[in-house]
Motif scaffolding. Structure first.
Motif, short mmCIF file in Angstrom:
data_model
loop_
_atom_site.label_atom_id
_atom_site.label_comp_id
_atom_site.label_asym_id
_atom_site.label_seq_id
_atom_site.Cartn_x
_atom_site.Cartn_y
_atom_site.Cartn_z
N ALA A 199 5.50 -7.62 7.80
CA ALA A 199 6.61 -6.55 7.88
C ALA A 199 7.08 -6.35 6.43
O ALA A 199 7.64 -5.18 6.00
CB ALA A 199 7.77 -6.84 9.06
N LYS A 242 6.86 -3.11 4.06
CA LYS A 242 7.88 -2.36 3.86
C LYS A 242 8.04 -2.27 2.20
O LYS A 242 8.37 -1.11 1.62
CB LYS A 242 9.15 -3.03 4.19
CG LYS A 242 10.51 -2.07 4.58
CD LYS A 242 11.50 -2.93 5.46
CE LYS A 242 12.55 -1.66 5.68
NZ LYS A 242 13.57 -2.12 6.75
N ASP A 282 1.97 1.62 6.25
CA ASP A 282 2.33 1.79 7.69
C ASP A 282 1.33 1.03 8.49
O ASP A 282 0.07 0.98 8.48
CB ASP A 282 1.75 3.19 8.14
CG ASP A 282 2.07 3.48 9.56
OD1 ASP A 282 2.66 2.57 10.19
OD2 ASP A 282 1.82 4.58 9.86
N LYS A 334 5.17 -3.33 13.24
CA LYS A 334 6.03 -2.00 13.19
C LYS A 334 7.36 -2.14 13.62
O LYS A 334 8.33 -1.69 12.97
CB LYS A 334 5.36 -1.00 14.12
CG LYS A 334 5.98 0.44 13.83
CD LYS A 334 5.57 0.99 12.48
CE LYS A 334 5.94 2.51 12.62
NZ LYS A 334 5.65 3.21 11.43
N LEU A 335 7.60 -2.87 14.89
CA LEU A 335 9.05 -3.07 15.36
C LEU A 335 9.87 -4.06 14.17
O LEU A 335 11.10 -3.59 14.08
CB LEU A 335 8.95 -3.83 16.46
CG LEU A 335 8.21 -2.89 17.68
CD1 LEU A 335 8.21 -4.18 19.17
CD2 LEU A 335 9.35 -1.87 18.26
N MET A 374 9.61 -3.95 11.10
CA MET A 374 10.01 -3.11 9.92
C MET A 374 11.22 -2.14 10.13
O MET A 374 11.96 -2.07 9.60
CB MET A 374 8.88 -2.43 9.48
CG MET A 374 7.63 -3.07 8.86
SD MET A 374 6.26 -2.06 8.29
CE MET A 374 6.85 -0.89 7.24
N SER A 375 11.13 -1.80 11.52
CA SER A 375 12.21 -0.73 11.79
C SER A 375 13.62 -1.53 12.27
O SER A 375 14.52 -0.74 12.67
CB SER A 375 11.80 0.17 12.83
OG SER A 375 11.27 -0.40 14.07
N THR A 403 16.92 -3.22 12.81
CA THR A 403 18.31 -3.32 11.87
C THR A 403 18.84 -4.52 12.13
O THR A 403 18.84 -5.27 13.13
CB THR A 403 19.24 -2.21 12.39
OG1 THR A 403 19.59 -2.32 13.73
CG2 THR A 403 18.65 -0.90 12.17
#
Length: 333
Positions: A124, A128, A133, A184-185, A187-188, A190
């Protein structure tokens, strides 16, 4: 590093990443990094991981030597490579098959689960930083993340079954689809905001305009509990916004370790994968201090590693799972 990949002139394009596992019972990432730090080593990845630790062994601008070739090319030319170390309790036979004793099964599963999570975070962060992707495709049409086994299927890597063989034989719910999704999770996600802390302050305690203890903005009027919403060093910010209060004294300077003890600690450093009497002593000391190592067996496995890290964190030591010149003098007191 001494590996010849550092002087390899073949071009490399960073299009994606390939995930491997080492295929033998060596759980120490440091061990693998040391193996690859030789001019004659036939393999080197960009990273090797163990639970909670990733070691960079080759920069991302260098071409790795890990995937091997297939009929359609070589993934080393366009994918960074990550090797996950494997539990010490696995006993390999032929064809990538292994066994693990029942008393070590939970420990092995825990090691692999935590290493999966470490690899997810590494991918990740790398994706990033490089604008990749994890659910996308490379310019050649292949997935940006794949396993060694998938690379072999696509004809861009040698014929191996890792790391899926590891998850499958341990009956873990991981696949490369879950790995890509979890990257993916990650990376997104917070960052979790710090939790508010309640502290009891005495009337007359000064608070400051900044977390430096220089300019007094006022004094606490009533002895009661106050809410701290932000930390900076030894200072906490009052929820009211009035200023910053000092929460603790500056940490004491580290104790001076006698040279004889320091020399002994250096010579008897142990980490995950180590075995012997020194590991037994370590396990006994941890158990006496309330850190459940489950067995005092002289084998530094995933459970002992986790308890060492918990002890290091509680003592304000470097949390690296390595018991050497920094940790031995403290735990031996």
């Amino acid at each position: 590093m001494k590996h010849r990949a550092y002087t390899d002139k073949r071009p490399f394009k960073l299009w994606g990443g390939m995930l491997h596992s080492v295929g033998c019972n060596q759980p120490s990432a440091h061990n693998w990094a040391d193996r690859w730090n030789r001019a004659t080593a036939p393999v080197i990845a960009n990273y090797v991981t163990e639970p909670d630790l990733a070691i960079e062994t080759l920069p991302l601008n260098k071409r790795p030597w890990t995937s091997g070739s297939g009929k359609n090319g070589n993934a080393n030319n366009f994918m960074f490579q990550v090797e996950m170390a494997e539990p010490a309790s696995l006993k390999y036979g032929n064809g990538g098959k292994f066994t693990v004793s029942q008393d070590k099964l939970l420990e092995a599963k825990d090691y692999v689960k935590r290493n999966y999570e470490t690899a997810v975070k590494l991918f990740a962060d790398t994706f990033k930083e490089n604008g990749l992707d994890p659910l996308g495709k490379m310019p050649n049409g292949y997935s940006t993340i794949m396993s060694h086994a998938e690379g072999a299927k696509y004809g861009i890597a040698s014929n191996h079954g890792d790391p899926e063989h590891l998850w499958r034989q341990l009956n873990l719910p991981f696949t490369m689809d879950t790995f890509r999704r979890d990257v993916k999770l990650a990376m997104s996600a917070t960052p979790t905001p710090p939790k508010a802390e309640t502290v009891r302050l005495t009337a007359g305690t000064p608070y400051y305009k900044a977390p430096d203890g220089k300019t007094v903005a006022g004094k606490i009027e009533v002895t009661t509990n106050y809410t701290i919403v932000e930390h900076s060093g030894n200072y906490g910010k009052l929820k009211s916004g009035a200023g910053w209060v000092r929460l603790a004294d500056d940490p004491a300077p580290p104790p001076v370790v006698p040279k004889l003890v320091d020399t002994w600690a250096r010579a008897n450093t142990v980490r995950q994968g180590s075995k012997g009497k020194h590991v037994e002593v370590l396990q006994a000391l941890l158990q006496m201090r309330g850190y459940d190592v489950q067995a005092i067996d002289g084998s530094f496995g995933a459970v002992t590693d986790r308890q060492v890290r918990a002890y290091q964190k509680a003592q304000g030591l470097t949390v690296d799972g390595i018991v050497g010149r920094e940790t031995w003098p403290v735990i031996l007191k």
